[in-house]
Design an enzyme around this catalytic site. Structure first.
Site, PDB file in Angstrom:
ATOM      1  N   LYS A 101      45.737  24.804  37.466  1.00  0.00           N
ATOM      2  CA  LYS A 101      45.338  25.286  36.181  1.00  0.00           C
ATOM      3  C   LYS A 101      43.621  25.062  36.036  1.00  0.00           C
ATOM      4  O   LYS A 101      43.497  24.185  35.189  1.00  0.00           O
ATOM      5  CB  LYS A 101      46.290  24.620  35.154  1.00  0.00           C
ATOM      6  CG  LYS A 101      46.461  25.696  34.106  1.00  0.00           C
ATOM      7  CD  LYS A 101      47.670  25.329  33.155  1.00  0.00           C
ATOM      8  CE  LYS A 101      47.681  26.236  31.995  1.00  0.00           C
ATOM      9  NZ  LYS A 101      48.067  27.521  32.041  1.00  0.00           N
ATOM     10  N   GLU A 151      50.475  38.289  38.424  1.00  0.00           N
ATOM     11  CA  GLU A 151      50.804  37.835  37.004  1.00  0.00           C
ATOM     12  C   GLU A 151      49.882  38.247  36.041  1.00  0.00           C
ATOM     13  O   GLU A 151      49.094  39.217  36.535  1.00  0.00           O
ATOM     14  CB  GLU A 151      50.845  35.989  37.111  1.00  0.00           C
ATOM     15  CG  GLU A 151      49.239  35.772  37.534  1.00  0.00           C
ATOM     16  CD  GLU A 151      49.451  34.075  37.230  1.00  0.00           C
ATOM     17  OE1 GLU A 151      50.030  33.506  36.427  1.00  0.00           O
ATOM     18  OE2 GLU A 151      49.053  33.375  38.313  1.00  0.00           O
ATOM     19  N   ARG A 188      51.971  18.848  36.938  1.00  0.00           N
ATOM     20  CA  ARG A 188      51.347  19.857  37.187  1.00  0.00           C
ATOM     21  C   ARG A 188      49.874  19.417  37.020  1.00  0.00           C
ATOM     22  O   ARG A 188      48.947  19.723  37.911  1.00  0.00           O
ATOM     23  CB  ARG A 188      51.472  21.079  36.390  1.00  0.00           C
ATOM     24  CG  ARG A 188      50.569  22.359  36.915  1.00  0.00           C
ATOM     25  CD  ARG A 188      51.244  23.740  36.348  1.00  0.00           C
ATOM     26  NE  ARG A 188      50.992  23.886  34.695  1.00  0.00           N
ATOM     27  CZ  ARG A 188      51.706  24.476  33.964  1.00  0.00           C
ATOM     28  NH1 ARG A 188      52.355  25.578  34.402  1.00  0.00           N
ATOM     29  NH2 ARG A 188      51.369  24.546  32.839  1.00  0.00           N
TER      30      ARG A 188
HETATM   31  C1  LIG Z   1      49.113  28.520  31.928  1.00  0.00           C
HETATM   32  C2  LIG Z   1      49.481  29.737  32.884  1.00  0.00           C
HETATM   33  C3  LIG Z   1      50.608  30.210  32.879  1.00  0.00           C
HETATM   34  C4  LIG Z   1      52.052  29.900  32.241  1.00  0.00           C
HETATM   35  O1  LIG Z   1      52.417  28.457  32.356  1.00  0.00           O
HETATM   36  P1  LIG Z   1      53.338  27.856  31.266  1.00  0.00           P
HETATM   37  O2  LIG Z   1      53.420  26.548  32.006  1.00  0.00           O
HETATM   38  O3  LIG Z   1      54.647  28.427  31.344  1.00  0.00           O
HETATM   39  O4  LIG Z   1      52.610  27.829  30.142  1.00  0.00           O
HETATM   40  C5  LIG Z   1      50.757  31.240  33.818  1.00  0.00           C
HETATM   41  N1  LIG Z   1      49.664  31.984  34.381  1.00  0.00           N
HETATM   42  C6  LIG Z   1      48.515  31.129  34.447  1.00  0.00           C
HETATM   43  C7  LIG Z   1      47.336  32.009  35.090  1.00  0.00           C
HETATM   44  C8  LIG Z   1      48.370  30.026  33.453  1.00  0.00           C
HETATM   45  O5  LIG Z   1      47.100  29.494  33.674  1.00  0.00           O
END
Ligand SMILES: *Cc1c(COP(=O)(O)O)cnc(C)c1O
Length: 361
Positions: free
Chosen positions: A205, A241, A95
């Site tokens: 991210k 989310e 990722r």
């Molecule tokens: C990091 C993140 C997540 C969760 O990702 P994981 O890989 O499960 O830690 C979900 N939503 C957002 C906006 C994020 O930045």
């Protein structure tokens, strides 16, 4: 404070240039963990500040001026057998590379990412900086357990014009953590803010995504909620989310739903792991659009997922002044089972049948 910056002394850094990454491990000022624990708070803070200070990091950069940066968050967990292991670092590596490429930076090699995470944890542990496994954590299914939070991130070279980063750095810092969400209330609210738009950076991210999240989460907290949940930008109807976590709804029909991935949703590794674990239990899991009305009418259990959150039950959700309470305000059976299964795999009390854990020591 569950999530604070008292980072461990050894930090990894790679600088890009001439088509290659130049790597180093930097040992910042430290005493022994016992000596540091015995210091007064001002001395502890001074030490923490010195560990977070880098003379050679450019002050004016595309990161500090325009938020051009991406990051990862993963955990190294103390194991029942006394060791330390990291949960699915290969997935974070993949990722992170996608995030960097999505921000048009040179992608960081996935094997270097995994090695950097493992080595940073290992070198800090060798200096005594690590949590030790405690048997008592098993009593509350590791909800109160400690772990090491690993934070890799990109940092741009100096620059002032609006431009892309061509010579980024990748830094890996580690810091001890305990439970992320405070005990007690876990009420959520639908925020009116928009986290991500189609064709934007919601699937990356990216540091910049968190500006909206910080505002929305602050507003939610001020109004007495633990977390805020976003609706989609276009229809203002479909649940997307949380501020830093994905969301699941267990419906009365027995279907476990999580919003389908697209360019506005962050593909969580906890999310993917939960989908796999639930399917193994013959639960019907669907990734699809889910309207807020359907959640109100059909929702039985709700939880959010993420590295920091694990699987955290959501008691209630408020939307335009109306509130739906899930499972009479108690943690649902499926939510608890999923939460406990993930924690069990992570802390080594359940067999790691999927090969998700990468041993550090
Ligand atoms: C990091 C993140 C997540 C969760 O990702 P994981 O890989 O499960 O830690 C979900 N939503 C957002 C906006 C994020 O930045």
């Amino acid at each position: 404070m569950a999530f604070s910056l008292h980072s461990y002394p050894v930090v990894y850094r790679a600088k890009y240039g001439h088509q290659a990454w130049k790597e180093e491990y930097i040992e910042k000022p430290h005493k022994t963990p016992e000596e540091e624990a015995a210091l007064g708070v001002p001395e502890q803070n001074a030490l923490a500040a010195s560990r977070n200070a880098y003379d050679d990091m450019p002050l004016v950069s595309y990161t500090t001026q325009y938020g051009l940066s991406c990051f990862e968050g993963l955990k190294a967990l103390p194991q029942q057998d006394g060791g330390l292991a990291i949960f699915r670092p290969d997935q974070n590596a993949a990722r992170f590379r996608r995030s960097m490429e999505g921000l048009m930076m040179p992608g960081f090699p996935e094997d270097s990412f995994v090695t950097a995470c493992v080595e940073t944890v290992k070198r800090n542990a060798a200096l005594g900086f690590r949590p030790q496994y405690k048997k008592e954590w098993e009593q509350d299914s590791f909800i109160s357990a400690d772990s090491i939070y690993i934070r890799p991130f990109s940092y741009a070279e100096g620059g002032i014009g609006v431009a892309l980063s061509q010579k980024p750095w990748v830094v890996v810092v580690t810091t001890p953590v305990s439970a992320y969400f405070a005990e007690g209330s876990s009420d959520a609210v639908i925020t009116e803010r928009i986290r991500a738009t189609p064709k934007g950076t919601g699937w990356i991210k990216a540091a910049s995504n968190y500006v909206i999240s910080a505002l929305a989460k602050h507003e939610a907290n001020e109004a007495g909620f633990m977390e805020c949940i976003y609706l989609d930008a276009v229809h203002r109807k479909y649940v997307e989310e949380g501020s830093s976590c994905n969301v699941f709804f267990y419906l009365k029909s027995g279907e476990l739903v999580t919003p389908e991935l697209g360019d506005t949703i962050l593909p969580g590794i906890t999310r993917a792991s939960i989908i796999e674990l639930a399917r193994d239990r013959n639960i019907r899991v669907t990734e699809r659009k889910i309207a807020i009305e359907e959640v109100f009418a059909e929702g039985k259990e709700c939880f959010v997922s993420g590295t920091a959150a694990g699987a955290t039950p959501i008691e209630s959700l408020t939307y335009q002044g109306k509130k739906v309470v899930f499972n009479h305000g108690k943690t649902g059976d499926l939510t608890a089972e999923i939460r406990d299964t993930i924690k069990g795999i992570q802390y080594g009390t359940l067999p790691d049948t999927k090969g998700w854990m990468v041993k550090v020591i």
